[in-house]
Design an enzyme around this catalytic site. Sequence first.
Site, PDB file in Angstrom:
ATOM      1  N   ARG A 247      25.758  18.746-129.230  1.00  0.00           N
ATOM      2  CA  ARG A 247      25.745  17.271-129.185  1.00  0.00           C
ATOM      3  C   ARG A 247      25.853  16.720-130.612  1.00  0.00           C
ATOM      4  O   ARG A 247      24.903  16.803-131.390  1.00  0.00           O
ATOM      5  CB  ARG A 247      24.463  16.771-128.512  1.00  0.00           C
ATOM      6  CG  ARG A 247      24.374  15.250-128.493  1.00  0.00           C
ATOM      7  CD  ARG A 247      23.386  14.702-127.489  1.00  0.00           C
ATOM      8  NE  ARG A 247      22.001  14.893-127.828  1.00  0.00           N
ATOM      9  CZ  ARG A 247      20.978  14.323-127.190  1.00  0.00           C
ATOM     10  NH1 ARG A 247      21.216  13.530-126.157  1.00  0.00           N
ATOM     11  NH2 ARG A 247      19.737  14.556-127.557  1.00  0.00           N
TER      12      ARG A 247
ATOM     13  N   ASP B 291      11.112  12.354-129.230  1.00  0.00           N
ATOM     14  CA  ASP B 291      12.288  12.476-130.095  1.00  0.00           C
ATOM     15  C   ASP B 291      12.801  11.083-130.433  1.00  0.00           C
ATOM     16  O   ASP B 291      12.120  10.087-130.150  1.00  0.00           O
ATOM     17  CB  ASP B 291      13.357  13.373-129.450  1.00  0.00           C
ATOM     18  CG  ASP B 291      13.967  12.745-128.212  1.00  0.00           C
ATOM     19  OD1 ASP B 291      13.644  11.585-127.903  1.00  0.00           O
ATOM     20  OD2 ASP B 291      14.780  13.414-127.559  1.00  0.00           O
TER      21      ASP B 291
HETATM   22  C1  LIG Z   1      15.634  12.257-124.947  1.00  0.00           C
HETATM   23  C2  LIG Z   1      16.400  13.469-125.324  1.00  0.00           C
HETATM   24  O1  LIG Z   1      17.374  13.384-126.007  1.00  0.00           O
HETATM   25  S1  LIG Z   1      15.814  14.953-124.840  1.00  0.00           S
HETATM   26  C3  LIG Z   1      16.711  16.108-125.817  1.00  0.00           C
HETATM   27  C4  LIG Z   1      16.276  16.118-127.208  1.00  0.00           C
HETATM   28  N1  LIG Z   1      14.930  16.634-127.359  1.00  0.00           N
HETATM   29  C5  LIG Z   1      14.717  17.967-127.421  1.00  0.00           C
HETATM   30  O2  LIG Z   1      15.663  18.710-127.398  1.00  0.00           O
HETATM   31  C6  LIG Z   1      13.296  18.477-127.517  1.00  0.00           C
HETATM   32  C7  LIG Z   1      13.290  19.986-127.495  1.00  0.00           C
HETATM   33  N2  LIG Z   1      11.959  20.525-127.547  1.00  0.00           N
HETATM   34  C8  LIG Z   1      11.305  20.741-128.705  1.00  0.00           C
HETATM   35  O3  LIG Z   1      11.791  20.412-129.774  1.00  0.00           O
HETATM   36  C9  LIG Z   1       9.967  21.415-128.639  1.00  0.00           C
HETATM   37  O4  LIG Z   1       9.780  22.008-127.389  1.00  0.00           O
HETATM   38  C10 LIG Z   1       8.761  20.462-128.854  1.00  0.00           C
HETATM   39  C11 LIG Z   1       8.872  19.865-130.252  1.00  0.00           C
HETATM   40  C12 LIG Z   1       8.764  19.349-127.853  1.00  0.00           C
HETATM   41  C13 LIG Z   1       7.480  21.269-128.727  1.00  0.00           C
HETATM   42  O5  LIG Z   1       7.527  22.240-129.700  1.00  0.00           O
HETATM   43  P1  LIG Z   1       6.302  23.238-130.007  1.00  0.00           P
HETATM   44  O6  LIG Z   1       5.015  22.540-129.810  1.00  0.00           O
HETATM   45  O7  LIG Z   1       6.591  23.862-131.312  1.00  0.00           O
HETATM   46  O8  LIG Z   1       6.441  24.291-128.894  1.00  0.00           O
HETATM   47  P2  LIG Z   1       5.564  25.607-128.723  1.00  0.00           P
HETATM   48  O9  LIG Z   1       4.668  25.823-129.895  1.00  0.00           O
HETATM   49  O10 LIG Z   1       4.932  25.563-127.392  1.00  0.00           O
HETATM   50  O11 LIG Z   1       6.709  26.707-128.737  1.00  0.00           O
HETATM   51  C14 LIG Z   1       6.502  27.985-128.210  1.00  0.00           C
HETATM   52  C15 LIG Z   1       7.754  28.780-128.370  1.00  0.00           C
HETATM   53  O12 LIG Z   1       8.814  28.154-127.629  1.00  0.00           O
HETATM   54  C16 LIG Z   1       9.904  27.892-128.491  1.00  0.00           C
HETATM   55  N3  LIG Z   1      10.489  26.603-128.103  1.00  0.00           N
HETATM   56  C17 LIG Z   1       9.869  25.433-127.825  1.00  0.00           C
HETATM   57  N4  LIG Z   1      10.776  24.508-127.465  1.00  0.00           N
HETATM   58  C18 LIG Z   1      11.984  25.107-127.519  1.00  0.00           C
HETATM   59  C19 LIG Z   1      13.300  24.661-127.251  1.00  0.00           C
HETATM   60  N5  LIG Z   1      13.534  23.411-126.842  1.00  0.00           N
HETATM   61  N6  LIG Z   1      14.295  25.531-127.412  1.00  0.00           N
HETATM   62  C20 LIG Z   1      14.053  26.795-127.810  1.00  0.00           C
HETATM   63  N7  LIG Z   1      12.827  27.297-128.062  1.00  0.00           N
HETATM   64  C21 LIG Z   1      11.809  26.436-127.919  1.00  0.00           C
HETATM   65  C22 LIG Z   1       9.325  27.813-129.881  1.00  0.00           C
HETATM   66  O13 LIG Z   1      10.327  28.099-130.818  1.00  0.00           O
HETATM   67  C23 LIG Z   1       8.237  28.869-129.807  1.00  0.00           C
HETATM   68  O14 LIG Z   1       8.854  30.119-129.971  1.00  0.00           O
HETATM   69  P3  LIG Z   1       8.031  31.416-130.508  1.00  0.00           P
HETATM   70  O15 LIG Z   1       6.945  31.677-129.529  1.00  0.00           O
HETATM   71  O16 LIG Z   1       9.049  32.475-130.556  1.00  0.00           O
HETATM   72  O17 LIG Z   1       7.494  31.046-131.856  1.00  0.00           O
HETATM   73  O1  LIG Z   2      19.434  11.961-124.680  1.00  0.00           O
HETATM   74  C1  LIG Z   2      18.729  11.801-123.724  1.00  0.00           C
HETATM   75  C2  LIG Z   2      17.918  10.642-123.531  1.00  0.00           C
HETATM   76  O2  LIG Z   2      17.181  10.605-122.534  1.00  0.00           O
HETATM   77  O3  LIG Z   2      18.000   9.744-124.379  1.00  0.00           O
HETATM   78 MG   LIG Z   3      19.509  10.125-125.918  1.00  0.00          MG
END
Ligand SMILES: CC(=O)SCCNC(=O)CCNC(=O)[C@H](O)C(C)(C)COP(=O)(O)OP(=O)(O)OC[C@H]1O[C@@H](n2cnc3c(N)ncnc32)[C@H](O)[C@@H]1OP(=O)(O)O
Ligand SMILES: O=CC(=O)O
Ligand SMILES: [Mg+2]
Length: 550
Positions: free
Chosen positions: A165, A451
């Site tokens: 994206r 986010d």
């Molecule tokens: C509205 C929108 O646009 S939605 C789309 C955009 N938003 C996103 O993509 C959010 C994605 N998610 C994240 O960034 C994270 O999950 C967070 C920030 C919400 C939480 O993160 P944390 O609290 O660090 O998660 P946590 O400590 O439970 O992580 C545990 C494990 O999962 C992994 N993990 C957590 N989230 C993700 C993810 N989205 N992708 C890959 N791995 C992940 C971590 O890297 C960690 O790995 P490890 O055990 O090997 O060290």
């Molecule tokens: O990118 C996704 C959203 O919900 O905003």
């Molecule tokens: Mg969005």
Amino acid sequence: MGYDVPEGVDIRGRYDPEFSKILTRNALQFVTDLQREFRNHIKYAMECRREAKMRYNNGGLPGFDPATKYIREGEWVCAPVPQAVADRRVEITGPVERKMIINALNSGAKVFMADFEDALSPSWENLMKGHVNLRDAVSRTITFHDQARNKVYKLNDETAKLFVRPRGWHLPEAHIFIDGEPATGCLVDFGLYFFHNYANFRKAQGQGFGPFFYLPKMEHSREGRIWNNVFERAERWAGIEKGSIRATVLIETLPAVFQMNEILYELRDHSVGLNCGRWDYIFSYVKTFQGHPDRLLPDRVQVGMAQHFMRSYSDLLIHTCHKRGVHAMGGMAAQIPIRDDPAANQAALELIRKDKLREVKAGHDGTWAAHPGLIPACMDVFTNNMVNAPNQIHSMKRQDASELIEEDLLQSPRGVRTMEGLRLNTRVGIQYLAAWLTGAGSVPLYNLMEDAATAEISRVQNWQWLKYGAELNGDGLGVKVNLDLFGRVVEEEMARIEREVGKEKFKKGMYKEACNLFTGQCTTPVLDDFLTLDAYNNIVMYHRIESSRL
Ligand SMILES: CC(=O)SCCNC(=O)CCNC(=O)[C@H](O)C(C)(C)COP(=O)(O)OP(=O)(O)OC[C@H]1O[C@@H](n2cnc3c(N)ncnc32)[C@H](O)[C@@H]1OP(=O)(O)O
Ligand SMILES: O=CC(=O)O
Ligand SMILES: [Mg+2]
């Protein structure tokens, strides 16, 4: 040392030998050609956004365009869905960080959306490292050594399909100047990724198709037409078939819900569906109606998918996509696993299951998960409720949704406003911005994923309540939001943040800067278009080195 740049290009970001393998002269030439060909189209599209904003601010409402009725009523379909992405039951999303990319690709999700947008703070370091990481992921050489845990991460044999994206049309890339102007952020993201990866991607992942993209924050089909032209330009340059590149468009602005057919039509050779970007959509509802004091939102937590305007949007999206033969993707539930509280964790999982069940029963073909720990639950719901097929494109036409009209899509959300709503917006908004300013674009706060999109809701909701002196009608106190009250709330919430994160972290972090930015944006007489656009200047870091022209 400097980057080897083509004529007209000036790189103002830090030099790094690793980055220079991404910012090659030929890659920069490719981006520059895109910029030169499309910059006037982009400027025009942004001008049209400003004109539409003026119309809405003067009392106008977004709606279906009579001039494109023939597209909405015409019998056409998009190009067939490539086999490689027929099954998209669960898609994980996350920023383009090295470890997260490996974890996401290994997560068991069908798709990983690698994010330069809502989940990424677009600093030079984050962006350039992101491109290095994606190049290594596509060539399958990516590894990561977690020194603290002495753990090495590498890719499994079977991995999720990669979508990327890029940023939205409105964001500049201030570290790359082309012909004396900052480059368009999304053309940099798209151009560099495409240039370095299209060949490997098509061989390894796309079964002859690809690369695949998610396209954010569009407001009109003319913006979709620009993307379509960018794709065709890239395909011609690479000598690959038209229709190789595929993209899913996020419908996440209120004006775009009236343009879904038109957007798919523009991208019909390159489309793999639409997605309900629910968080930005709520933000956009407030933004579009910034001049309409009769449309104040209730507390953020009350604006869920059960609200009539949100359900109507998702239903119409499903109907539109399936009529045109492509995926209708669901959105992101904000809950994430809660490690230290099993009961709360169970409750969060239940909320996610309920949300995903609603999506699959409504006819969505897949959904988003924010965290690997949520994938099994989401996958179960979709697998158990889609009958032996990778998607529901041909089985869930949702003809009933064709009856939805403008009033359904615009209906004001129901609910009440509370002091706790104002407080929560404030402490979440400030903490998110503090993280963003220090390089983290997605963070866990109070057991939810935050986010850029969710933070935008906090900002514009506070702004709206302040601007119109909204009554907090859910507390039984009848208090009206004004500058005095907000000032006290900010002070108290800053004190609470300091208590919660601890004095040391508070002092070292950027909470005060974030507070200034956030409160400035909430109290400004004229609403800023984007939180991240205003905040961007704070993360631009120029390194004055001469770019060499060899
Ligand atoms: C509205 C929108 O646009 S939605 C789309 C955009 N938003 C996103 O993509 C959010 C994605 N998610 C994240 O960034 C994270 O999950 C967070 C920030 C919400 C939480 O993160 P944390 O609290 O660090 O998660 P946590 O400590 O439970 O992580 C545990 C494990 O999962 C992994 N993990 C957590 N989230 C993700 C993810 N989205 N992708 C890959 N791995 C992940 C971590 O890297 C960690 O790995 P490890 O055990 O090997 O060290
Ligand atoms: O990118 C996704 C959203 O919900 O905003
Ligand atoms: Mg969005």
